[in-house]
Design an enzyme around this catalytic site. Structure first.
Site, PDB file in Angstrom:
ATOM      1  N   ASP A 102     -24.407  44.681 -12.575  1.00 17.54           N
ATOM      2  CA  ASP A 102     -25.613  45.281 -12.033  1.00 17.54           C
ATOM      3  C   ASP A 102     -25.205  46.233 -10.911  1.00 17.54           C
ATOM      4  OD1 ASP A 102     -28.334  45.732 -11.496  1.00 17.54           O
ATOM      5  OD2 ASP A 102     -28.320  44.197  -9.949  1.00 17.54           O
ATOM      6  N   THR A 117     -27.660  47.457  -8.037  1.00 20.40           N
ATOM      7  CA  THR A 117     -28.321  47.141  -6.777  1.00 20.40           C
ATOM      8  C   THR A 117     -28.024  45.709  -6.374  1.00 20.40           C
ATOM      9  OG1 THR A 117     -30.092  48.670  -7.350  1.00 20.40           O
ATOM     10  CG2 THR A 117     -30.520  47.096  -5.592  1.00 20.40           C
TER      11      THR A 117
END
Length: 1461
Positions: free
Chosen positions: A433, A435
């Site tokens: 991922d 963020t």
């Protein structure tokens, strides 16, 4: 602006015409209005009757169908433990195999060993595992008992009061009374809260780890209770959905006695395990209890994963079984042949009772089974137990590695899956991922654009570049902060930043979920950077430096705002002043942020509404500001902002207003029910000069007016997401301060100190489908109903009002210009790696809102299709919006991320980033963290059409294939190199590696169009892949696609709830305990605090775990085969009778004690290469990816070596004692001793690390053999009649031949192994052997060798020669933007990066005609030419754009090449 009419409006009218004759929740019948008793379908819905005197009979009848609240997480009971545990253990086929052998040995005709002796190894293994399982289950039992016996107050019908009982006594329908800091015992529908607004504050850390408080609302119609809740007055029936595991989804309705209903959702449900905060008393009715609660339904327990080595072991065990069957067949055939050599039956061939002898074939079959029993040790029963113990040791060292401990968050690594540690050393693909994983998830307000005007906030950028200097409490920053923030209290710096001297919280310190050591506690060390008590409230997030230009405009906007009144409503205007006011009001209001104070962070702040007229105060405030505008301090109006003291009374009557009610008279507040808790204060002006006002009262007198609020603490904002907190902090920096929030109203303090209280009519929360949030408020001055909306730019831009529908041409042009400039600024923000949000508003009429509100209430009360109906109502409201502006929020890159990614890539690991962010933002972050290099060719695919997507994939694939074919000078045929037909390309024409950027819409086209194979083929030519705007489901689908189709080892890493599916889909899931809660951690196999820890976790611990366990397994298989073959060779000299020359107990002790401990020490402590070398040379990780330590070849080499050593260990003693008259055990004792010595020395040769502990273990195993043998042979007189081993070892130790044989035989047996290892170490070209040589050098020489290793030329093209030189390119320089970007997010300098942008709109019809792109483009390509080479044809039109952006540190230029198909 009127409410627009769209298709959803007609759908609502159709619903009303066709059956719903009554409106909303209070008048719509629940079921058909039949007389008498209602009937309910309990199979499709849950009906809850309250446990009071009125419904007691119904409650008793229905509640017995629902389970109680007693929970049991244990697997066994006292009576089921033994049978169930044995049943589970015999699921492992190896245990079944040994059970089968035990049963065979009990048959008299096939008995080889004593029956009890055969049972002993299996019994020991089963008993050890049974003890371990029993201890674990007993711990669960004690935990369950503590939970079930917890106390809670339950309403007792007979006594008509609340009685303290245990959790296990709670039943569905009971009324529960909870107090502050108590844990919710079941899923409870909230009916009463001591809060006047009907709010109950909840902490969900036990469910998702999030420390920020959530708000739960009392069911509509029950929030206005001023006295305690009376259960006997509750006459309603509750109907809701069946139990499910959706934590954030719940729907139902409450049936009133008059057959009307009121809908409710998850906003009124208190989940089991959550903690009540800031609420004195809360009362609710139990909906789900025990194992039907949502928390228990989500508690699926740890998942079992099989590691790659375990799958390899099972395969090799089958090979061992094949070897065993072959040896047994040889024994059976040999037995039959040997018996056939006798003309008469030999005397040892005992006949049956009737005098007949067994047929030769049947005798051979019996001998086959006997040989299986004899050679059973070939299958290592103790291997599985040893593997479990080794993994426990490896996990212990993992947990105690200080390099994997994060001091800032006080978190260490957590190993939640104990059976896949070795897989850490074989990872080939990482899916990450963005963020919170690559970035810190600390959202910092950076820039904004309002009505097409961009405000760069350069001073704020400078502050972010030097955060440490900011924390050093410099005088200049303190002065500037006081100058720019009028509404902040005059506090000391320590209070302003971090609140280090704040008293303890009013809540229990359950900041994080205490799961298996991965917990958070206050560090006792003298650490400066302590974590703030409130989420998303660090100094770098809170302290925003305003832009000076915008600051002046905000002053004018705030003055304009106060000129509004009911008689002069705000007309729809495009003026900058009104838009700025609305922009900051939207930032302040459009959120779900809670307001608290620094001294009591969980104490909610509200404002009592004023009851006096406001006109006088407003006029005098306005007059004062008009005069202050002309002062010398007009550069920053914040330095002249009035306090909460009533300025009108201070200037006019010269009376110091010290009473709180009088100070509140100056507040502009609409009527409401909020109360003043006494926590709202504001500061007086921080003024150095004295100004005279028109009425003769000096400003100094105003400043000297008593203001008890000066000592009041600063506000704290608790948000559910860091984005919301960043926007509220930004508005606070411009003195638009969020002061109070209740379910009915929200209060905002303006720069002048005036308060505006907006009536909160409705809140449409953010969700991943709509990607936006809206609030509907009533303006306190104009009385208008305004919708403020914020959300993703890709969504908001499509919901804006069409400029073509505006009758005024000038307004239309201005709208188009604003939209175009805002879009331009959004693209700029995205290129800078900022997260973008658009802000918009809309004014609706009273009639339109009334109709919409009725539809909204009907949708909320619906049980069927509730989500779809709520979505339709939201879409009906959120359209025809007016754009106010946009914000750019920076998510700072984590420390060490670029180095970690570079090391992982050097280790041969492919890294994909799967994110929901914008494409431009993701690409910029990818460049910043070195995921994309400066010289990479970036293919960007954005299309929704399946045919277009297939054509684009074909074209890009053909392009890359042509280049890679030309890059290979030689071809291979059956392993032989052949000259290439095309000449090798020159170094000047080498093209950089490719990167692929793809969005969620394209992924849908790929999955729906069955284009997965082409997509994966294209990714094989790309060094990195970015999937933007992807949903959680798409993330998991991508991981499964790569894992299953490419058959590679995958790892997923994330920090949020949206990463859970991706984490669970990968072979190894890693959760980062970030600011998005602990859901990712609780679903993961390993949990770390920082992304940079992944480097050592994989390159060092992963390599060690794999190397140790792989070599230990190979050694175990070798050891057993070598020892069993000794018995097999003896069969050729005992007539294949199944007898042995080694005592049975000696054989059992051999595996259980004599040779069991050294492999365990080897598997836990051995280090083939030091950690420093592994980190310095990431290439060494490839040995695990290629399974070099344990594969098919290493297995068969060890098998051949085992056969050879067994031959030597048997036949040298045989030839030595040939012709002598020694007995069978005297012959077997030297063979047993020689084999033990050989196996232990073999282990010593495999060890790469030697410590005192290693030497003691080997020596103790050797000495234990002699000690046990001496004691056993001295005491065993008649324990194995007629051949007893009495005094055999003692006799051998007195024979010199024994010592000579035991010395020479292991040397001969280990000579080939020693020669092979020496040859491998001297002439071997493997990376591991070279690194082992470097590791043995002194430190200075080792560092030089490592530098020399790393300075070798890489196969990857260098940036200097990466760019093609023969390109027909036209440069177009765009406008230079002046931007100040912090170092953490600013990408490194990129020299002529080529990005091949392939968009759907650029693909013409010719692209779709031929899937292989064989149209006009490929027709022009001749043999030997390729699109990226020096002889490039003009098959594709190209344009190159250089964008030059300047910052404080300099400027960089980035060229982009676009591919038009």
């Amino acid at each position: 602006m009127a409410l627009s009419v769209d298709s959803s409006w007609h759908r609502w009218q159709w619903r009303v015409r066709d059956g719903i004759s009554h409106c909303p929740s209070e008048t719509t019948p629940l079921l058909s209005p039949e007389k008498g008793r209602q009937s309910y379908n309990l199979t499709h819905q849950r009906v809850v009757f309250p446990n009071n005197n009125i419904f007691h009979q119904d409650w008793e009848e229905v509640s017995r169908r629902y389970p109680g609240n007693r929970t049991c997480t244990t697997k066994y009971t006292l009576f089921t433990f033994l049978p169930r545990n044995l049943f589970e253990q015999f699921h492992r086929w190896a245990n079944l195999y040994f059970l089968f052998l035990v049963i065979l040995n009990w048959l008299p005709s096939m008995e080889v060993f004593h029956r009890e002796i055969t049972m002993l190894p299996l019994a020991i293994v089963l008993f050890v595992i049974m003890i371990k399982d029993g201890m674990e289950d007993f711990k669960r039992h004690r935990f369950d008992k503590a939970i079930n016996c917890s106390h809670i107050r339950i309403y007792e019908r007979k006594e008509q009061t609340y009685v303290q009982k245990h959790w296990k006594d709670v039943r569905v329908g009971d009324f529960i009374q909870m107090r502050c800091n108590e844990i919710v015992p079941a899923d409870i529908l909230l009916l009463f809260s001591s809060d006047p607004s009907g709010i109950c504050h909840l902490e969900t850390a036990s469910l998702d780890g999030e420390t920020n408080l959530k708000q739960r609302h009392v069911v509509k119609g029950f929030s206005q209770q001023e006295v305690q809740f009376e259960p006997e007055l509750f006459h309603n029936t509750i109907v809701c959905e069946k139990p499910n595991n959706h934590l954030n989804k719940f729907k139902g309705y409450m049936e009133h006695p008059d057959k009307t209903r009121t809908g409710f959702g998850c906003e009124s449900l208190l989940l089991r395990g959550c903690t009540i905060r800031n609420t004195e008393v809360a009362v609710g009715i139990v909906i789900y209890a025990g194992h039907e609660t949502k928390a228990m339904l989500n508690n699926s327990g740890p998942r079992y994963k099989r590691s790659k080595i375990e799958r390899r072991i099972n395969t090799d065990i089958f090979f061992c079984i094949g070897i065993l069957i072959l040896m047994c067949l040889v024994g059976a055939v040999g037995h039959s042949i040997w018996n056939g050599t006798f003309e008469e039956h030999p005397p040892f061939d005992v006949p049956e009772a009737n005098g007949s002898f067994l047929p030769r074939a049947l005798g051979g079959f019996y001998m086959f089974l006997t040989m299986i029993i004899l050679l059973q040790v070939l299958i290592p029963i103790s291997l599985y137990v040893s593997i479990e113990l080794v993994k426990l040791g490896q996990v212990f060292f993992l947990n105690n590695d200080l390099d994997l401990y994060d001091e800032e968050t006080d978190l260490s690594i957590q190993c939640r899956a104990l059976n896949i540690t070795e897989d850490l050393g074989q990872i080939q693909y990482i899916f990450s991922d963005k963020t919170g994983t690559l970035t810190e998830n600390k959202m910092v307000f950076r820039r904004c654009t309002i009505m097409g005007s961009e405000y760069s906030h350069q001073e704020n950028a400078k502050r972010l570049e030097t955060p440490k200097e900011l924390d050093s409490d410099g005088e200049e920053w303190t002065q500037y902060q006081c100058l720019s923030f009028p509404a902040r209290w005059a506090q000391d710096p320590a209070t302003m930043r971090g609140q280090k001297g704040a008293p303890p919280l009013r809540r229990s310190q359950s900041a994080r979920v205490p799961i298996q050591g991965h917990y958070r506690q206050r560090s006792m060390g003298n650490r400066e950077s302590s974590q703030p008590p409130v989420a998303f409230s660090s100094s770098i997030e809170k302290d925003v430096t305003p832009d000076k230009n915008l600051l002046i405009k905000v002053r004018d906007a705030s003055l304009w705002l106060e000129t509004l009144s009911d008689s002069r409503p705000a007309k729809p205007s495009l003026s900058t002043t009104s838009s700025i006011a609305d922009f900051f009001l939207a930032l302040t209001i459009c959120n779900s942020v809670m307001v608290s104070t620094t001294t009591e962070p969980r104490q909610r702040v509200t404002i009592k509404p004023s009851s006096k007229a406001l006109g006088t105060s407003l006029e005098k405030i306005q007059q004062l500001f008009q005069k202050l505008k002309l002062s010398s301090l007009s550069q920053s109006f914040s330095s002249t902002a009035p306090s909460d003291t009533d300025l009108g009374e201070s200037l006019g009557a010269n009376v110091a207003t010290t009473d709180l009610d009088e100070r509140d008279d100056a507040s502009v507040c609409s009527g409401g029910d909020s109360t003043d808790d006494g926590f709202y204060r504001s500061s007086t002006w921080d003024q150095c000069d004295t100004l005279e006002s028109g009425s003769g009262t000096s400003l100094e007198e105003v400043l000297e007016a008593p203001a008890p609020g000066l000592a009041s603490p600063e506000f704290c904002y608790e948000a559910e997401s860091p984005d919301e907190a960043a926007l509220v902090h930004a508005a606070h920096a411009y003195s638009f301060t969020l002061v109070s929030r209740t379910p009915e109203q929200v209060t905002v303090r303006l720069p002048q100190g005036t308060c505006l209280t907006f009536s909160l009519l409705c809140t449409l929360g953010f969700d991943s489908v709509r990607k936006r949030m809206s609030v509907v408020v009533r303006h306190p001055l104009t009385g208008e109903i305004i919708v403020y909306t914020k959300g993703a730019d890709s969504v908001i831009m499509d919901l804006l009002e069409d400029p073509a529908c505006v009758p005024d041409i000038d307004v239309e042009k201005k709208l188009r210009k604003i939209r175009a400039r805002t879009q331009k600024h959004l693209d700029l923000y995205a290129r800078d790696g900022l997260r973008t949000l658009c802000i918009a508003k809309k004014v609706i009429s009273e009639e339109d809102f009334r109709r919409w509100a009725s539809f909204r209430r009907e949708a909320e009360a619906s049980l069927d299709n509730r989500d779809e109906l709520l979505m339709e109502t939201a879409q009906h409201l959120e359209n025809q919006l007016t754009l106010l502006g946009a914000t750019g929020i920076e998510d700072r890159l984590q420390e060490g991320v670029p180095d970690t990614i570079a090391a992982l890539r050097e280790a041969g690991i492919q890294l994909w980033v799967l994110t929901g962010d914008k494409q431009e933002t993701a690409v910029n972050i990818a460049h910043s963290c070195r995921l994309l290099d400066q010289t990479d060719t970036v293919y960007s695919i954005n299309t929704e059409n399946q045919e277009t997507c297939e054509s684009i994939l074909n074209c890009a694939l053909e392009e890359l294939k042509q280049f890679h074919e030309l890059q290979k000078p030689d071809r291979k045929l059956f392993g032989f190199c052949l000259p290439s037909k095309t000449p090798p390309i020159t170094s000047e024409a080498v093209v950089p590696e490719a990167g692929l950027v793809i969005d969620g819409k394209t992924l849908n086209a790929i999955f729906q169009g069955k284009l997965e194979k082409k997509f994966l083929e294209l990714t094989q030519y790309c060094r990195s892949v970015l999937c933007c705007r992807s949903t959680p489901l798409q993330k998991s689908m991508i991981v499964k696609l790569v894992r299953d189709k490419l058959r590679v080892m995958t790892l997923s890493i994330g920090d949020g709830a949206n990463d859970v599916s991706m984490i669970q889909a990968a072979d190894i899931g890693i959760g980062i305990s970030g600011q998005e809660g602990m859901q990712a951690v609780m679903s993961s196999d390993f949990a770390i605090a920082r992304f940079k820890h992944l480097k050592k976790l994989l390159l060092v611990h992963g390599h060690w775990c794999y190397s140790r366990l792989a070599r230990m397994v190979v050694y175990y298989l070798y050891k057993n085969v070598c020892y069993v073959n000794l018995l097999f060779w003896y069969q050729f000299f005992c007539g294949f009778s199944g007898s042995t020359m080694i005592d049975y107990w000696q054989m059992i002790f051999f595996n259980l004690f004599f040779t069991s401990l050294p492999p365990l020490v080897f598997g836990v402590l051995d280090k083939d290469i030091s950690a420093e070398t592994l980190l310095a040379l990431p290439e060494l990780y490839k040995s695990g990816q290629n399974s070099e330590c344990y594969n098919l070849s290493t297995f068969w080499i060890s098998m051949v070596d085992a056969f050879y050593q067994s031959l030597i260990c048997f036949f040298i003693p045989y030839l030595t004692y040939k012709g002598s008259d020694i007995d069978v055990f005297t012959f077997g004792t030297p063979i047993n001793t020689i084999s033990l010595t050989t196996i232990l020395l073999h282990q010593a040769m495999e060890m790469k690390t030697w410590t005192i502990f290693h030497g003691l273990v080997l020596l103790s195993s050797f000495l234990m053999y002699f000690l046990v043998s001496l004691l056993y042979n001295a005491t065993c007189v008649i324990c194995n009649s007629p051949t007893n081993p009495y005094w055999v070892m003692e006799g051998q130790l007195s024979d010199p031949t024994f010592y000579l044989v035991c010395f020479l035989t292991p040397v001969v047996a280990l000579l080939p192994r020693c020669f092979f290892l020496s040859l491998q170490g001297t002439c071997g070209k493997s990376l591991i052997s070279k690194a082992q040589k470097i590791d043995k050098l002194p430190t200075d020489k080792r560092n030089l060798e490592i530098q020399s290793w790393r300075s070798r030329p890489r196969p990857v093209p260098t940036p200097e020669v990466a760019r093609p030189t023969h390109h027909s390119v036209s440069s177009i320089t765009e406008q230079d933007f002046s931007a100040s970007t912090p170092k953490s997010s600013n990408p490194p300098k990129r020299k002529n990066t080529e990005e091949w942008m392939i968009h759907e709109q650029r693909c013409g019809k010719g692209c779709m005609r031929d899937d292989s792109c064989s149209g006009d483009s490929s027709a022009k390509l001749s043999s030997g030419e390729h699109l990226l080479g020096p002889h490039r044809t003009m098959a594709y039109s190209r344009e190159q754009t250089d964008m030059s952006r300047h910052s404080k540190r300099g400027s960089h230029r980035r060229s982009q090449s676009s591919l038009t198909i």
